[in-house]
Enzyme design. Structure first.
Site, PDB file in Angstrom:
ATOM      1  CE  LYS A   1      -3.151   2.540   2.922  1.00  0.00           C
ATOM      2  NZ  LYS A   1      -4.192   2.498   4.066  1.00  0.00           N
TER       3      LYS A   1
ATOM      4  CD  GLU B   1      -6.964   5.508   2.601  1.00  0.00           C
ATOM      5  OE1 GLU B   1      -7.504   4.857   3.439  1.00  0.00           O
ATOM      6  OE2 GLU B   1      -5.530   5.162   2.903  1.00  0.00           O
TER       7      GLU B   1
ATOM      8  NE  ARG C   1     -11.380  -1.151   3.827  1.00  0.00           N
ATOM      9  CZ  ARG C   1     -11.200  -1.610   5.005  1.00  0.00           C
ATOM     10  NH1 ARG C   1     -12.642  -1.848   5.038  1.00  0.00           N
ATOM     11  NH2 ARG C   1     -10.987  -1.289   5.917  1.00  0.00           N
TER      12      ARG C   1
ATOM     13  CE  LYS D   1      -6.836   8.348   8.034  1.00  0.00           C
ATOM     14  NZ  LYS D   1      -7.445   7.543   9.178  1.00  0.00           N
TER      15      LYS D   1
ATOM     16  CG  ASP E   1     -10.090   7.012   6.932  1.00  0.00           C
ATOM     17  OD1 ASP E   1      -9.009   8.011   5.893  1.00  0.00           O
ATOM     18  OD2 ASP E   1      -9.378   7.534   8.125  1.00  0.00           O
TER      19      ASP E   1
ATOM     20  CG  ASP F   1      -5.903   8.359   5.215  1.00  0.00           C
ATOM     21  OD1 ASP F   1      -6.655   8.141   4.532  1.00  0.00           O
ATOM     22  OD2 ASP F   1      -5.991   6.646   5.226  1.00  0.00           O
TER      23      ASP F   1
ATOM     24  CG  ASP G   1      -1.802   4.739   4.884  1.00  0.00           C
ATOM     25  OD1 ASP G   1      -1.873   3.883   6.007  1.00  0.00           O
ATOM     26  OD2 ASP G   1      -2.776   5.710   4.605  1.00  0.00           O
TER      27      ASP G   1
HETATM   28  N1  BES Z   1      -4.059   4.402   6.936  1.00  0.00           N
HETATM   29  C1  BES Z   1      -5.604   3.858   7.641  1.00  0.00           C
HETATM   30  C2  BES Z   1      -5.388   3.118   8.849  1.00  0.00           C
HETATM   31  C3  BES Z   1      -4.045   3.214   9.991  1.00  0.00           C
HETATM   32  C4  BES Z   1      -5.316   4.001  10.926  1.00  0.00           C
HETATM   33  C5  BES Z   1      -3.108   3.066  10.412  1.00  0.00           C
HETATM   34  C6  BES Z   1      -4.736   4.748  12.106  1.00  0.00           C
HETATM   35  C7  BES Z   1      -2.639   3.172  11.887  1.00  0.00           C
HETATM   36  C8  BES Z   1      -2.977   4.158  12.660  1.00  0.00           C
HETATM   37  C9  BES Z   1      -6.668   3.581   6.871  1.00  0.00           C
HETATM   38  O1  BES Z   1      -6.546   3.853   5.337  1.00  0.00           O
HETATM   39  C10 BES Z   1      -7.606   4.075   7.860  1.00  0.00           C
HETATM   40  O2  BES Z   1      -8.070   4.784   7.830  1.00  0.00           O
HETATM   41  N2  BES Z   1      -8.341   3.332   7.836  1.00  0.00           N
HETATM   42  C11 BES Z   1      -9.971   3.375   8.788  1.00  0.00           C
HETATM   43  C12 BES Z   1     -10.969   2.135   7.815  1.00  0.00           C
HETATM   44  C13 BES Z   1     -12.125   2.804   8.480  1.00  0.00           C
HETATM   45  C14 BES Z   1     -13.195   3.952   7.388  1.00  0.00           C
HETATM   46  C15 BES Z   1     -13.038   1.092   8.424  1.00  0.00           C
HETATM   47  C16 BES Z   1      -9.598   3.101  10.411  1.00  0.00           C
HETATM   48  O3  BES Z   1      -8.874   2.298  10.704  1.00  0.00           O
HETATM   49  O4  BES Z   1      -9.933   3.782  10.567  1.00  0.00           O
HETATM   50 ZN    ZN Z   2      -4.951   4.533   5.036  1.00  0.00          ZN
HETATM   51 MN    MN Z   3      -7.899   6.190   5.932  1.00  0.00          MN
END
Ligand code: BES
Ligand code: ZN
Ligand code: MN
Length: 486
Positions: free
Chosen positions: A258, A342, A344, A270, A340, A263, A281
């Site tokens: 990825k 994104e 996947r 966020k 968010d 992000d 990220d």
């Molecule tokens: N890059 C983030 C995941 C992440 C968040 C990694 C905090 C480390 C610390 C990912 O893109 C994300 O935002 N995931 C969301 C998914 C949710 C919207 C289903 C998450 O984990 O909140």
């Molecule tokens: Zn992310």
């Molecule tokens: Mn995200």
């Protein structure tokens, strides 16, 4: 930094020429085979209460009597394992690195067998403790003056130790590359920067590197990847790099990373706190490129393909909106309920693209979910696979690399929440088991080959005063890939 083996007779350490002697002690008594001046110095320190022979303890002795080395550090290890040896080397090197020592000799304080794993651990530990980020902070002081490290071992252990050093140097150079990419801020480390660095790796190591831009990605029908990239002014890059160490007929290992260089969540924005950490990220991308470098240095007889879909997750007037439905390269339509989620969305198209290589196995690596951090904390990466053989190999690699991962479930019941009234699949499945539902989403794009997913959201970087990229899971991936050649 130069790493070497020196065969040294037990009991000859006091006469050794070096700037600092780091001796790893195991057990709760001073080893009887340690030569007299060193044994005397350590026994005295224990008697005086200056050091307890307990894991993690160290003592620094300056110009101890009867010893040629001007600096001696004893570091205590919990046991004779490579893991305990590595932890003791870290505490010992942290004592030495502030001194003026240029040449450090490292060995057991007494008799202990050194395996290739110990030698590898020595290199990765020293390189990790002496790495300094300076790209955007040129004023950062150098970590140490250490330029040469000698591993002291017996004749019997020297061959294994030599092999371990070579593997350690390759792994450490991959980790350093991944740390550097991760640490560079998002205005420096853009998708274009990652593409340039991949091209540079190609030049340095004779790899085939191809970088696709928006036009080619549109032609391929990667509607899901495009949807994430469309909210950013930075051009997307789809990077494909190939190491060919075996005949073309041999099916490759494919690693997918990825590469979200920042992000901010998109329209599902966020919160501001710690949003800066979303420059990390692209940790998956950094780790697969780092692994590619480690593998290219070691030249095993196998084929490796590294795929990095890279873009930012940002907002502008044409950003993708919650509720938008896009068509992935696989043909499956996706309802983007949360912009968010994104990672996947860019990975699913890369996973479909991977089919063309007829892979032996595909592993994707991603800072995918905050839920994985809640589930496993910062110690284990999350491993998701329905394939027990891959799970076993990952477990073995993770132990050998001292880079832990933990298998998580993938029962089909977890896929329930991904249903959508408006598309074949939704991109989120609710908060419970969020790391698992994310993996279940990816699984829908991996039916044509053996597959595993690593969620490194908790392990790719550290927060707080030690904020910075860890370079994980380059050690795990390198061991996993090397094992595919054997
Ligand atoms: N890059 C983030 C995941 C992440 C968040 C990694 C905090 C480390 C610390 C990912 O893109 C994300 O935002 N995931 C969301 C998914 C949710 C919207 C289903 C998450 O984990 O909140
Ligand atoms: Zn992310
Ligand atoms: Mn995200």
């Amino acid at each position: 930094m130069d790493f070497r083996i020196q065969v040294s007779a037990p009991g000859a350490l006091a006469g050794l020429t070096c700037d600092a002697l780091l001796l790893i002690a195991v057990g709760d008594a001073v080893d009887a085979t340690l030569d007299a001046p060193l044994a005397g110095a350590l026994s005295d320190a224990v008697d005086q209460g200056d050091i307890k022979l307990k894991a993690g303890k160290t003592i620094y002795l300056h110009r101890p009597a009867g010893i040629r080395a001007p600096r001696v550090v004893f570091a205590v290890a919990a046991n004779a394992s490579a893991k305990a040896f590595k932890a003791a080397v870290v505490s010992g090197i942290n004592q030495i690195k502030g001194s003026g020592a240029k040449h450090v000799a490292v060995g057991w304080a007494g008799t202990g067998a050194l395996s290739d794993a110990h030698a590898e651990a020595l290199v990765t530990a020293v390189k990790d403790c002496t790495y300094v980020y300076r790209h955007s902070k040129p004023s950062a002081p150098p970590a140490s003056t250490i330029g040469k490290v000698t591993l002291l071992c017996s004749k019997a252990d020297s061959k294994a130790a030599q092999q371990g050093l070579a593997r350690g140097e390759a792994v450490a150079s991959g980790v350093a590359l991944a740390r550097e990419f991760g640490n560079r801020p998002a205005n420096h480390c853009t998708p274009s920067y990652l593409a340039d660095q991949a091209r540079k790796l190609g030049k340095d190591y004779g790899l085939k590197v191809e970088v696709l831009g928006r036009k080619e990605v549109e032609k391929l029908g990667m509607g899901s990847f495009l949807a994430v990239a469309q909210g950013s002014d930075q051009p997307l890059k789809f990077i494909v790099a190939r190491y060919e160490g075996a005949p073309k007929s041999q099916k490759p290992v494919v690693l997918v990373g990825k590469g979200i260089t920042f992000d901010m969540g998109g329209i599902s924005i966020k919160p501001a706190g710690e949003m800066d950490e979303m420059k990390f990220d692209m940790g998956g991308a950094a780790s697969v490129l780092g692994t590619l470098r480690a593998v290219a240095e070691l030249k095993p007889k196998l084929n490796l393909v590294v795929i990095v879909p890279s873009c930012e997750n940002m907002i502008n007037g044409s950003a993708v909106k919650p509720g938008d439905v896009v068509t992935s390269m696989s043909g499956q339509t996706i309802e983007i309920l949360n912009t968010d989620a994104e990672g996947r969305l860019i990975l699913c198209d890369a996973l479909t693209y991977a089919e063309r290589f007829e892979p032996a196995v595909v592993v994707d690596v991603a800072t995918l979910t905050g839920a994985c951090v809640i589930a496993l904390g910062h110690h284990h990466s999350g491993l998701f696979t329905a394939d027990d053989a891959i799970a076993t190999q990952m477990g073995t690699a993770s132990l050998a690399a001292l880079d832990p991962c933990w298998r998580m479930p993938l029962d089909e019941e977890y896929g329930e929440g991904l249903k959508s009234n408006f598309a074949d699949v939704a991109n989120i499945g609710g908060r419970p088991g969020g790391a698992i539902t994310a993996a279940m989403f990816l699984a829908k794009f991996t039916g044509k080959y053996r597959w595993a997913h690593l969620d490194i959201a908790g392990t790719a970087w550290k927060s707080g005063s030690a904020k910075g990229s860890t370079g994980r899971p380059v050690p795990l991936l390198t061991h996993f890939v090397l094992a595919q050649a054997a």
